[in-house]
Write a protein that holds these residues in place. Structure first.
Motif, short mmCIF file in Angstrom:
data_model
loop_
_atom_site.label_atom_id
_atom_site.label_comp_id
_atom_site.label_asym_id
_atom_site.label_seq_id
_atom_site.Cartn_x
_atom_site.Cartn_y
_atom_site.Cartn_z
N ALA A 23 7.67 -20.05 -25.59
CA ALA A 23 7.67 -21.49 -25.94
C ALA A 23 8.54 -21.80 -27.26
O ALA A 23 9.17 -22.89 -27.10
CB ALA A 23 6.26 -22.00 -26.02
N VAL A 24 8.43 -21.21 -28.16
CA VAL A 24 8.96 -21.10 -29.56
C VAL A 24 10.61 -21.06 -29.03
O VAL A 24 11.54 -21.89 -29.90
CB VAL A 24 8.57 -20.41 -30.71
N ILE A 25 10.81 -19.99 -28.43
CA ILE A 25 12.49 -19.79 -28.00
C ILE A 25 13.02 -20.83 -27.45
O ILE A 25 14.02 -21.38 -27.48
CB ILE A 25 12.57 -18.44 -27.30
N ILE A 26 11.88 -21.36 -26.19
CA ILE A 26 12.68 -22.54 -25.44
C ILE A 26 12.66 -23.82 -26.32
O ILE A 26 13.90 -24.30 -26.33
CB ILE A 26 11.57 -22.82 -24.31
N GLY A 27 11.96 -23.84 -27.29
CA GLY A 27 11.80 -25.15 -27.94
C GLY A 27 13.26 -25.18 -28.96
O GLY A 27 13.99 -26.04 -29.36
N PHE A 28 13.32 -24.16 -29.56
CA PHE A 28 14.64 -23.82 -30.56
C PHE A 28 15.83 -23.93 -29.63
O PHE A 28 17.01 -24.48 -30.11
CB PHE A 28 14.52 -22.35 -31.15
N TYR A 29 16.05 -23.64 -28.45
CA TYR A 29 17.32 -23.54 -27.67
C TYR A 29 17.40 -25.30 -27.28
O TYR A 29 18.46 -25.69 -27.47
CB TYR A 29 16.81 -22.95 -26.41
N LEU A 30 16.45 -25.98 -26.97
CA LEU A 30 16.27 -27.34 -26.52
C LEU A 30 16.73 -28.30 -28.10
O LEU A 30 17.42 -29.06 -27.86
CB LEU A 30 15.12 -27.93 -26.15
N LEU A 41 9.87 -29.82 -31.02
CA LEU A 41 9.50 -28.41 -31.25
C LEU A 41 8.18 -28.27 -31.63
O LEU A 41 7.50 -27.07 -31.09
CB LEU A 41 10.57 -27.78 -32.37
N MET A 42 7.50 -29.19 -32.64
CA MET A 42 6.40 -28.59 -33.18
C MET A 42 5.31 -29.04 -32.01
O MET A 42 4.08 -28.49 -31.79
CB MET A 42 5.97 -29.51 -34.30
N VAL A 43 5.57 -30.07 -31.08
CA VAL A 43 4.60 -30.45 -30.09
C VAL A 43 4.62 -29.18 -29.14
O VAL A 43 3.56 -28.71 -28.61
CB VAL A 43 4.94 -31.45 -29.40
N ILE A 44 5.91 -28.68 -28.89
CA ILE A 44 5.52 -27.37 -27.96
C ILE A 44 4.97 -26.27 -28.13
O ILE A 44 4.28 -25.59 -27.60
CB ILE A 44 7.38 -27.12 -27.47
N SER A 45 5.19 -26.00 -29.51
CA SER A 45 4.65 -25.04 -30.33
C SER A 45 2.94 -25.03 -30.24
O SER A 45 2.29 -24.19 -29.75
CB SER A 45 5.12 -24.62 -31.55
N LEU A 46 2.54 -26.18 -30.48
CA LEU A 46 1.25 -26.83 -30.64
C LEU A 46 0.61 -26.58 -29.17
O LEU A 46 -0.57 -26.06 -28.98
CB LEU A 46 0.93 -27.81 -31.21
N ILE A 47 1.02 -26.89 -27.96
CA ILE A 47 0.86 -27.07 -26.81
C ILE A 47 0.83 -25.49 -26.13
O ILE A 47 -0.16 -24.93 -25.59
CB ILE A 47 1.68 -27.79 -25.95
N ALA A 48 1.46 -24.78 -26.74
CA ALA A 48 1.53 -23.20 -26.28
C ALA A 48 0.75 -22.52 -26.96
O ALA A 48 -0.02 -21.59 -26.34
CB ALA A 48 3.20 -22.67 -26.63
N LEU A 49 0.25 -22.88 -28.36
CA LEU A 49 -0.67 -22.12 -28.99
C LEU A 49 -2.00 -22.57 -28.34
O LEU A 49 -2.92 -21.75 -28.26
CB LEU A 49 -0.88 -22.58 -30.54
N PHE A 50 -2.30 -23.98 -28.03
CA PHE A 50 -3.77 -24.36 -27.34
C PHE A 50 -3.89 -23.49 -26.00
O PHE A 50 -4.93 -23.09 -25.65
CB PHE A 50 -3.49 -25.74 -27.13
N ILE A 51 -2.73 -23.41 -25.29
CA ILE A 51 -2.99 -22.76 -23.78
C ILE A 51 -3.34 -21.15 -24.33
O ILE A 51 -3.95 -20.58 -23.49
CB ILE A 51 -1.66 -23.10 -22.97
N GLY A 52 -2.50 -20.67 -25.19
CA GLY A 52 -2.65 -19.29 -25.43
C GLY A 52 -4.10 -19.09 -25.93
O GLY A 52 -4.65 -17.92 -25.47
N SER A 53 -4.47 -19.85 -26.76
CA SER A 53 -6.02 -19.64 -27.13
C SER A 53 -7.09 -19.79 -26.19
O SER A 53 -7.97 -19.25 -26.18
CB SER A 53 -6.35 -20.81 -28.52
N TRP A 54 -6.81 -20.68 -25.32
CA TRP A 54 -7.65 -20.91 -24.15
C TRP A 54 -7.55 -19.74 -23.13
O TRP A 54 -8.66 -19.27 -23.07
CB TRP A 54 -7.35 -22.05 -23.54
N ALA A 55 -6.54 -19.08 -23.05
CA ALA A 55 -6.41 -17.92 -22.08
C ALA A 55 -7.20 -16.81 -22.97
O ALA A 55 -7.75 -15.87 -22.23
CB ALA A 55 -4.96 -17.74 -21.82
N ALA A 56 -6.86 -16.62 -24.19
CA ALA A 56 -7.39 -15.43 -24.92
C ALA A 56 -8.99 -15.66 -25.04
O ALA A 56 -9.44 -14.45 -25.20
CB ALA A 56 -6.65 -15.62 -26.40
N SER A 57 -9.46 -16.72 -24.87
CA SER A 57 -11.00 -16.97 -24.88
C SER A 57 -11.51 -16.04 -23.68
O SER A 57 -12.82 -15.52 -23.54
CB SER A 57 -11.30 -18.31 -24.80
#
Length: 252
Positions: A23-30, A41-57
């Motif tokens: 998500a960070v790579i795609i955000g930097f590209y955009l 970029l911050m919104v994309i990173s936060l959304i990816a972090l949220f989804i990743g944390s949910w999956a990690a649980s």
């Protein structure tokens, strides 16, 4: 050296990285293309972090028994290699077949006709027990064999036809052996009689008792029969019975 399994925290971080890094790579590209700004970029990173944390649980703790056969990252059941039955050699198969054909139970080592025909010294311990059982049955007693798997320290239970009281019988085959029935054997039978709700006890051996064992048996009011009983009672009966069966077979 076996590779150490990563901890749950390490596996959770790996799952989070799977979402946030792309998500960070795609955000930097955009961002470089001018499609989004720093906020985007911050919104994309936060959304990816949220989804990743949910999956990690959902990453399981492999130390727990219920997660033993689950994928350590996804928590989903995984297939385990089926263990193939060990191959048995032809000699092992023959040995197994031979033993199963000869012994099918505690009292079925060899047929009764064979046991009666054989000399006493050629009988195995369980075959001598069967011989004693046959003798008791033929001479007016009412013997009952104990269960094959768990005899509770008693080989035969004899029921008195007069009063219905039970006697626990232990049989030891020590014919022409230096082994003797000991005090320990006497005490074990006396203790085991309660397993079959017996009042009396009777110890029969094709050998002899130690002097201490005889004293112990007398103290506990236990009936004892040694090789003299076997040679004067059981063997003569066995020989007569063998002769009868031979005659019966000849008439057929």
């Amino acid at each position: 050296m076996a590779k150490k399994m990563p901890s749950r925290r390490e596996r959770q971080n790996a799952v989070i990285s799977l979402f946030t890094f792309p998500a960070v790579i795609i955000g930097f590209y955009l961002l470089m293309k001018g499609v989004i700004g720093i906020i985007g970029l911050m919104v994309i990173s936060l959304i990816a972090l949220f989804i990743g944390s949910w999956a990690a649980s959902y990453v399981p703790d492999v130390r727990k028994k219920e997660n033993k056969n689950k994928n350590p990252y996804t928590g989903l059941p995984q297939k385990t290699a089926e263990k193939k039955p060990a191959k048995t050699s032809s000699s092992q198969k023959r040995t197994s077949q031979a033993s199963s054909s000869q012994t099918t139970g505690k009292y079925n080592v060899r047929p009764d006709d064979v046991i009666i025909q054989l000399p006493l010294e050629e009988l195995e311990g369980l075959e001598f027990e069967q011989l004693v059982y046959l003798y008791l049955k033929a001479t007016g007693w009412k013997p009952i064999k104990t269960p094959e798997t768990k005899d509770g320290g008693v080989d035969i239970v004899v029921i008195n036809k007069t009063d219905g009281l039970k006697t626990a019988v232990q049989v030891k085959h020590y014919y022409r052996s230096k082994t003797q029935v000991t005090v320990k054997d006497i005490r074990e039978l006396d203790s085991a009689k309660k397993n079959h709700h017996c009042i009396g006890t009777w110890f029969i051996t094709s050998g002899t008792f130690t002097n201490a064992a005889l004293v112990e048996a007398d103290t506990r009011r236990m009936k004892t029969s040694d090789v003299t009983f076997v040679e004067t009672k059981i063997i003569p009966w066995k020989e007569r019975e063998a002769a009868k069966r031979q005659v019966a077979v000849a008439k057929k």
